[in-house]
Design an enzyme around this catalytic site. Structure first.
Site, short mmCIF file in Angstrom:
data_model
loop_
_atom_site.label_atom_id
_atom_site.label_comp_id
_atom_site.label_asym_id
_atom_site.label_seq_id
_atom_site.Cartn_x
_atom_site.Cartn_y
_atom_site.Cartn_z
N HIS A 116 0.84 -1.21 0.00
CA HIS A 116 0.00 0.00 0.00
C HIS A 116 0.86 1.25 0.00
O HIS A 116 0.58 2.21 -0.72
CB HIS A 116 -0.92 -0.02 1.22
CG HIS A 116 -1.95 1.07 1.22
ND1 HIS A 116 -1.78 2.26 1.91
CD2 HIS A 116 -3.15 1.17 0.59
CE1 HIS A 116 -2.84 3.03 1.70
NE2 HIS A 116 -3.68 2.40 0.92
N HIS A 127 -4.52 6.86 -5.79
CA HIS A 127 -5.50 7.67 -5.08
C HIS A 127 -5.83 8.91 -5.91
O HIS A 127 -5.07 9.31 -6.79
CB HIS A 127 -4.97 8.11 -3.71
CG HIS A 127 -5.08 7.04 -2.66
ND1 HIS A 127 -6.21 6.85 -1.91
CD2 HIS A 127 -4.20 6.10 -2.26
CE1 HIS A 127 -6.03 5.85 -1.08
NE2 HIS A 127 -4.81 5.37 -1.26
N HIS A 132 -7.70 -1.17 -4.82
CA HIS A 132 -7.90 -1.65 -3.46
C HIS A 132 -8.66 -2.99 -3.44
O HIS A 132 -8.42 -3.82 -2.54
CB HIS A 132 -8.63 -0.60 -2.62
CG HIS A 132 -7.75 0.53 -2.17
ND1 HIS A 132 -7.56 1.66 -2.92
CD2 HIS A 132 -6.99 0.67 -1.05
CE1 HIS A 132 -6.73 2.47 -2.28
NE2 HIS A 132 -6.36 1.90 -1.14
N HIS A 182 -14.11 7.76 3.21
CA HIS A 182 -12.82 7.05 3.21
C HIS A 182 -11.75 7.83 3.96
O HIS A 182 -11.15 7.33 4.92
CB HIS A 182 -12.35 6.78 1.78
CG HIS A 182 -10.91 6.36 1.69
ND1 HIS A 182 -9.91 7.25 1.35
CD2 HIS A 182 -10.30 5.18 1.94
CE1 HIS A 182 -8.75 6.62 1.37
NE2 HIS A 182 -8.96 5.36 1.72
N HIS A 203 -10.11 7.27 7.95
CA HIS A 203 -8.67 7.11 8.13
C HIS A 203 -8.15 8.07 9.21
O HIS A 203 -7.43 7.67 10.14
CB HIS A 203 -7.94 7.38 6.81
CG HIS A 203 -7.68 6.15 6.00
ND1 HIS A 203 -6.73 5.23 6.32
CD2 HIS A 203 -8.27 5.70 4.85
CE1 HIS A 203 -6.72 4.25 5.42
NE2 HIS A 203 -7.66 4.52 4.51
N PHE A 237 -1.17 7.77 4.34
CA PHE A 237 -1.15 6.62 3.44
C PHE A 237 0.03 5.68 3.67
O PHE A 237 -0.11 4.46 3.60
CB PHE A 237 -1.14 7.08 1.98
CG PHE A 237 -2.45 7.69 1.53
CD1 PHE A 237 -3.64 7.29 2.10
CD2 PHE A 237 -2.48 8.64 0.51
CE1 PHE A 237 -4.85 7.82 1.69
CE2 PHE A 237 -3.68 9.18 0.09
CZ PHE A 237 -4.86 8.78 0.68
N HIS A 271 -11.31 -0.99 4.47
CA HIS A 271 -11.39 -0.99 3.01
C HIS A 271 -12.32 -2.06 2.47
O HIS A 271 -12.87 -1.91 1.37
CB HIS A 271 -9.99 -1.10 2.39
CG HIS A 271 -9.39 0.24 2.12
ND1 HIS A 271 -9.67 0.95 0.97
CD2 HIS A 271 -8.59 1.03 2.87
CE1 HIS A 271 -9.03 2.11 1.01
NE2 HIS A 271 -8.38 2.19 2.16
#
Length: 625
Positions: free
Chosen positions: A157, A177, A186, A312, A316, A333, A346
């Protein structure tokens, strides 16, 4: 309904190019408006047969040229030497995968595997939890250089999300992204992660669970809190989480750091449902949901989809530690996948992708399904993952568009937010800013709000506090009145559909794919142009329509709330500065506010929390199907 007559298609698509937008605009605002439209329609009806052949040839030539230019992103040709250090807010991080000792193989669907059911975490049985914990124990015990090792999985990732991979024969970094690769990449990542866990415990029925944070049920066990097994078991616990957000604190789907005291649980549930409705239900077009196209040769991704922005990004940030510089682990990230809760987070987003496809594309009329991109640059794009046998596998986007293709499905869950359309008008007791009737004079309130206008060279505005502007709608009110006045006449000639007329005069804003139905409903899109920010900083602002009194305490469960923009820190551009655009579907909002015929709307941007610096360059209305 059948295809639109050729005369109507020409009127919709060809006439603007023949005449020119400026002349059309002048004609539309003169007394010749209606006669000109009728004359064009009648002339084109008789001329269609003679001209269709030449028009078809021109269209075909253009399509061939575009297809010849387009080429998919093909990471299958990448030697792992082309993976460099990721540039992250914490500095350069080495997260490239181990070198493969075998040749890359193409993915083939394994039809011999049993069907797998992904369940919500809060409803898992004790036997399943024990099996799940055992799988992660074995994954974490693998040698550090094994690509199946938990840390190596997290590095996958990091490498893809922070630009460690380069395009073939290029210095441009690949990003997954803020563009159309977010969902399919993903899905593939979770698929191989799941298959590795299943192989370690020798159970092909094993499936990842999903964290059902969009479920606002008050029943025990609560679905929208951090699941207990991620707090009590050391294999699933992560040191870098925000303890203020441990149960019974409900997940805040519109969270931003430094945004004040928590609200009541009942209010939080209302806010969460409203945000889900605005961000997912109102994302009716392909581009709104998936994000903008990202072709080979594009230097940067510049348009995230609505759901990637929130919930999303917000979940996070809500999960990550407020005591770390960038809200590590989940809040940035490069480290997000180091927290085991990343995977059920996810998985829920992947589930929401399947839910989105079941929702109607049109707001009114017969059901029309929502659509994937048809562009070969998306469908044929490839990525590399290690599988459960330590083979380096090349996968394509086109092979992951349905969960059934990959052998799994999600347990059915009631999604209350699908019908949670906000009904409260925050400005109901204040004087209207613009009138729904074009014949009414503007109000004093509207006069004091200036029009910032579209992006032009040299114009830039800092978003340091609440900002309001009038935004002109391109002839929309006149087109609406034309539809009402001439609808019966056009129907006599089998002319359909009048709801597509905005694409004719929107200044190039009508975006239609080759397989669009001509009677698709048009979605009005608010575009905030040239949004520039430091991608190393957490940034958020909310957008309201016709409510300049909005501030950071204004709730999102009001009609005027149009959507939000959220950035999770990552190094995505040179000097950490990136320019993008924010796109929100506003047709539903305008209908509820009675502004479908208005010449102008008032747009208000509300910076939230301790956001990083933001500037923007303009506002524009576009139309999409």
């Amino acid at each position: 309904m059948g295809r639109t007559p050729s005369s109507a298609r020409i009127l919709n698509n060809v006439l603007p190019r023949m005449v020119g937008e400026s002349l059309l605009s002048r004609l539309l605002v003169t007394k010749f408006y209606f006669p000109v439209q009728i004359l064009c329609f009648l002339l084109l009806s008789t001329a269609t047969g003679r001209r269709e052949a030449s028009l078809g040839l021109a269209t075909g030539s253009l399509q061939q040229e575009q297809q010849a230019w387009a080429r998919p992103i093909d990471n299958g040709t990448i030697d792992l030497e082309w993976c460099t250090q990721a540039e992250t807010p914490a500095g350069k991080v080495g997260c490239c995968p181990p070198r493969s000792t075998t040749s890359v193989v193409d993915f083939v669907h394994n039809t011999q595997l049993p069907s797998r059911l992904r369940q919500p975490v809060h409803l898992l049985s004790s036997d399943y939890i024990a099996k799940y914990i055992r799988a992660y124990e074995l994954m974490k015990a693998l040698p550090p250089d094994d690509p199946r090792n938990f840390d190596q999985q997290a590095n996958v990732h990091c490498a893809y999300c922070d630009g460690a991979f380069l395009y073939a024969n290029s210095t441009e970094r690949l990003h997954i992204h803020r563009n159309w690769f977010f969902f399919p990449w993903h899905r593939w990542f979770l698929y191989f992660h799941e298959r590795i866990l299943a192989s370690l415990i020798e159970d092909d029925t094993f499936a990842l669970p999903f964290w059902n944070w969009d479920n606002q049920s008050a029943s025990d066990p609560l679905p929208n809190v951090i699941p207990q097994m991620y707090l009590t078991n050391p294999v699933l616990f992560d040191d870098f989480r925000n303890p203020d957000h441990f149960p019974p604190r409900l997940a805040d789907l519109n969270f931003v750091p430094g945004d004040g005291a928590p609200i009541s649980d009942s209010k939080q549930r209302e806010e969460n449902n409203a945000l889900m409705y605005k961000q997912l239900v109102n994302a009716r077009t392909t581009r709104l949901f998936y994000g903008k196209e990202y072709h080979p040769g594009d230097s940067k991704p510049d348009g995230l989809g609505t759901i990637e922005s929130a919930p999303h990004n917000t979940v996070h940030k809500w999960t990550g530690s407020s005591g770390k510089p960038h809200f590590e682990d989940m809040g940035v990230f490069y480290s997000a996948a180091r927290d085991p809760i990343f995977y059920p987070h996810h998985a829920n987003l992947d589930r929401l992708w399947t839910v989105w496809k079941t929702l109607p594309r049109n707001r009114k009329g017969p059901f029309r399904p929502r659509r994937d991109y048809k562009d070969p640059d998306w469908l044929n794009a490839t990525f590399l993952f290690y599988d459960e046998k330590r083979r380096l596998v090349r996968v394509r986007v086109r092979d992951a568009l349905k969960t059934e293709q990959l052998g799994y499905r999600y347990q059915d869950i009631h999604n209350a937010w699908v019908t949670a359309r906000p009904s409260t008008v925050a400005g109901a007791n204040s004087k209207p800013l613009v009138s729904a009737s074009p014949d009414s004079p503007p109000t004093a309130a509207a006069d004091v709000i200036e029009e910032f206008g579209e992006a032009v060279s040299g114009k830039i505005q800092k978003l340091e506090s609440v900002f309001s502007t009038k935004v002109k709608r391109p002839l929309k009110n006149k087109l609406t009145r034309l539809n009402k006045a001439l609808g019966p006449l056009f129907r006599m000639f089998s002319y359909v559909p009048l709801n597509n007329l905005p694409t004719l005069f929107s200044g190039g804003g009508g975006d239609k794919s080759d397989d669009d139905d001509d009677d698709d409903e048009v979605e009005e899109i608010l575009v905030i142009q040239g949004v520039e920010l430091d991608y190393n900083k957490a940034t958020k602002f909310d957008v309201y329509i016709n409510y300049p009194n909005a501030n950071e305490n204004t709730p999102v469960n009001v009609v005027e709330f149009a959507g939000t923009f959220v950035n999770v820190p990552n190094s995505a551009g040179k000097g950490h500065i990136m320019e993008t655009e924010v796109r929100l579907g506003i047709s539903d909002t305008l209908e509820q506010l009675g502004l479908e015929d208005a010449d102008y709307i008032v747009v208000t941007l509300v910076p939230r929390g301790s956001s990083g610096p933001v500037t923007f360059k303009g506002f524009k209305i576009k139309y999409e199907t």
